[in-house]
Scaffold this motif. Sequence first.
Motif, mmCIF file in Angstrom:
data_model
loop_
_atom_site.group_PDB
_atom_site.id
_atom_site.type_symbol
_atom_site.label_atom_id
_atom_site.label_comp_id
_atom_site.label_asym_id
_atom_site.label_seq_id
_atom_site.Cartn_x
_atom_site.Cartn_y
_atom_site.Cartn_z
ATOM 1 N N ALA A 1 44.333 -84.940 -54.204
ATOM 2 C CA ALA A 1 44.261 -84.304 -55.523
ATOM 3 C C ALA A 1 43.103 -83.320 -55.584
ATOM 4 C CB ALA A 1 44.117 -85.371 -56.613
ATOM 5 N N GLN A 2 41.960 -83.693 -55.010
ATOM 6 C CA GLN A 2 40.797 -82.796 -55.014
ATOM 7 C C GLN A 2 41.087 -81.552 -54.180
ATOM 8 O OE1 GLN A 2 37.119 -84.710 -54.398
ATOM 9 N NE2 GLN A 2 35.928 -82.859 -54.585
ATOM 10 N N GLU A 3 41.714 -81.731 -53.021
ATOM 11 C CA GLU A 3 42.070 -80.578 -52.195
ATOM 12 C C GLU A 3 43.035 -79.663 -52.932
ATOM 13 O OE1 GLU A 3 43.646 -82.219 -48.607
ATOM 14 O OE2 GLU A 3 41.675 -82.827 -47.854
ATOM 15 N N LEU B 1 43.298 -79.401 -56.214
ATOM 16 C CA LEU B 1 42.534 -78.739 -57.271
ATOM 17 C C LEU B 1 41.715 -77.579 -56.717
ATOM 18 C CD1 LEU B 1 41.242 -81.662 -59.515
ATOM 19 C CD2 LEU B 1 42.774 -79.814 -60.189
ATOM 20 N N GLU B 2 41.068 -77.806 -55.583
ATOM 21 C CA GLU B 2 40.270 -76.747 -54.975
ATOM 22 C C GLU B 2 41.155 -75.574 -54.569
ATOM 23 O OE1 GLU B 2 38.214 -78.650 -51.782
ATOM 24 O OE2 GLU B 2 36.802 -79.670 -53.119
ATOM 25 N N LEU C 1 43.104 -89.473 -54.085
ATOM 26 C CA LEU C 1 42.032 -88.701 -54.716
ATOM 27 C C LEU C 1 41.650 -87.490 -53.870
ATOM 28 C CD1 LEU C 1 39.653 -91.453 -56.114
ATOM 29 C CD2 LEU C 1 40.941 -89.774 -57.433
ATOM 30 N N GLN C 2 41.575 -87.697 -52.570
ATOM 31 C CA GLN C 2 41.214 -86.594 -51.687
ATOM 32 C C GLN C 2 42.284 -85.503 -51.727
ATOM 33 O OE1 GLN C 2 40.721 -87.774 -47.620
ATOM 34 N NE2 GLN C 2 39.675 -85.890 -47.047
#
Length: 154
Positions: free
Chosen positions: A104-106, A108-109, A101-102
């Motif tokens: 994926a979030q990075e 996305l950002e 998740l981390q």
Amino acid sequence: MESAYLQKHLGACLTQGLAEVARIRPVDPIEYLALWLYKYKENVTMEKLREKEMADLERDRELALMEQEMMERLRAEELVFQQQQLELEMQEKERQRLEELQRAQELLEKNAAADSGKTLAEISDRYGAPKLSRVEEVDESILSDVALNIDQDL
């Protein structure tokens, strides 16, 4: 001396045999007493054997109970170990999920930062995507204040 020997080895047996002969009054008391003594010896031998077997059975039963208790303890330890392994696996899966998740979030950002200045056509890979220009959004609260001022002036 001989009477002590007889008393020690034949006392109870001979007394019971003679009492049986006196009670039954067989035709041949000597033969009856001899057969009774053989039977008495056989009974005593069988009783000793039965007592030995009972002692062996009791010892085997105690050993079986100890083994059963040990097996129950081993099963309990195995269950605890399996639960610990399951908890460790669950923690590892949770850790991997959080890392994913981390990441994926990075990602996305990072993509959001890179794509913020691009148009829809630039972002899309599809053929025939519309080539629209960027539209700047205006703060609506300012527009509503201007519209109110116009209404008041009229």
